[in-house]
Design an enzyme around this catalytic site. Sequence first.
Site, PDB file in Angstrom:
ATOM      1  N   PRO A 141      25.557  -9.653  -8.312  1.00 17.59           N
ATOM      2  CA  PRO A 141      25.566  -9.852  -6.575  1.00 17.59           C
ATOM      3  C   PRO A 141      26.637  -9.480  -5.831  1.00 17.59           C
ATOM      4  O   PRO A 141      26.715  -8.878  -5.001  1.00 17.59           O
ATOM      5  CB  PRO A 141      25.398 -11.270  -6.564  1.00 17.59           C
ATOM      6  CG  PRO A 141      24.532 -11.698  -7.628  1.00 17.59           C
ATOM      7  CD  PRO A 141      25.258 -10.957  -8.854  1.00 17.59           C
ATOM      8  N   TYR A 142      27.907  -9.418  -6.482  1.00 15.69           N
ATOM      9  CA  TYR A 142      29.206  -9.109  -5.737  1.00 15.69           C
ATOM     10  C   TYR A 142      29.170  -7.603  -5.619  1.00 15.69           C
ATOM     11  O   TYR A 142      29.224  -6.926  -4.375  1.00 15.69           O
ATOM     12  CB  TYR A 142      30.221  -9.349  -6.749  1.00 15.69           C
ATOM     13  CG  TYR A 142      31.705  -8.743  -6.114  1.00 15.69           C
ATOM     14  CD1 TYR A 142      32.071  -8.814  -4.939  1.00 15.69           C
ATOM     15  CD2 TYR A 142      32.342  -8.113  -7.032  1.00 15.69           C
ATOM     16  CE1 TYR A 142      33.475  -8.316  -4.502  1.00 15.69           C
ATOM     17  CE2 TYR A 142      33.590  -7.343  -6.800  1.00 15.69           C
ATOM     18  CZ  TYR A 142      33.987  -7.452  -5.440  1.00 15.69           C
ATOM     19  OH  TYR A 142      34.994  -6.992  -4.833  1.00 15.69           O
ATOM     20  N   GLY A 143      28.908  -6.585  -6.813  1.00 12.88           N
ATOM     21  CA  GLY A 143      28.698  -5.291  -6.432  1.00 12.88           C
ATOM     22  C   GLY A 143      27.469  -5.011  -5.472  1.00 12.88           C
ATOM     23  O   GLY A 143      27.607  -3.972  -4.721  1.00 12.88           O
TER      24      GLY A 143
END
Length: 418
Positions: free
Chosen positions: A220-222
């Site tokens: 999710p960060y990327g």
Amino acid sequence: MLPSNRNRQQPRAGRSWSFSEMDFSDPKRKPRFLSKLVMLAFLTAMCILMLTHPQYHSSCPSVFAVREPGVTHVLVTGGAGYIGSHAALRLLTDSYRVTIVDNLSRGNIGAIKVLQKLFPQPGRLQFIYADLGDAKSVNRIFSENAFDAVMHFAAVAYVGESTLEPLRYYHNITANTLVVLEAMAAHGVKTLIYSSTCATYGEPEKMPITEETPQVPINPYGKAKKMAEEIILDFSKSADLAVMILRYFNVIGSDPEGRLGEAPRPELREHGRISGACFDAALGIIPGLKVKGTDYETPDGTCIRDYIDVTDLVDAHVKALDKAQRGKVGIYNVGTGKGRSVKEFVDACKKATGADIKIDYFPRRPGDYAEVYSDPTKINRDLNWTAQRTDLLESLRVAWRWQKLHRSGYGAPLAATI
């Protein structure tokens, strides 16, 4: 401006203005008494307004609200954080005017105090406590300040945490970037330097990573960062913006002069950078270092990363700001071009700290990838930028000096300092 008293009718000399007389002895004076109550209420309201809104203390506009020839005013979002504070330090050293906006959920008020002490002169630095998720607050900040450019660092940025709290990451990274862009559009701010990440590439089939490598994020960060990039690119097509997107790799190190460092909140250490965990283990804050994943397809089984010193990283941001051009978008990887394994990193950390760090091995961390390092050819060519601090051991030694002197980070928490 408060109402003038010059035109008020004054009491006749020698006349008594007792409350009993005003209230009861002359019915014709009741309207005057009511008008005085209205005036008192008005003055009270104005006093409250002045106390709660410092901009009303003076009729003169803040120096931050006025464009000054030869001075570039940069809004640094997330400027109380690890990378943002180092970027603000570099900008201030280079004579930029800086406004930091941070909600201190991940940043440190101590870093702000260091910067304020270093640059106390009027018109150099201001700090605004605000949340970028509050669109009204962000719009007010833009309306009250004459920004020339935005360096957008503010984000939550832990891969492991993003797999546990994905909605928080989409909100904090993607949605908040949209709020910043809307404010830029509304107030005519045309330059954006965006802090992105190599996590947008996911786990590429080929190394090293170039700017043309397909972006297939696996956490999710990327994904949140990639979505934010796409919004920026779409907006730039019709807004005549000067945009620089910097995708950087694993950040280490600290200010060489020992003024700033990395100080994550204790509850976030398990999600943080490996350098912080190494130092915590060396200081005895934690019993040992947890290495997650020893079965990757790499020479020693541990992950391989490109470690970029924070001083080099902020240098890339300043060069990007200098080269940004209206109507153009620049996308650059910021790394050394060399990959180092986690095992190599831990060995260097042991040497830097002189501590016999206990190592515990665990299964892979969700959302991680085996090998990531950059090809910095494009940024070398276009921005004349090359990583200078490529000695891993020396970067860790510099960071370790700060950590030893700041075992508790920057000091007291926000509640005790504001």
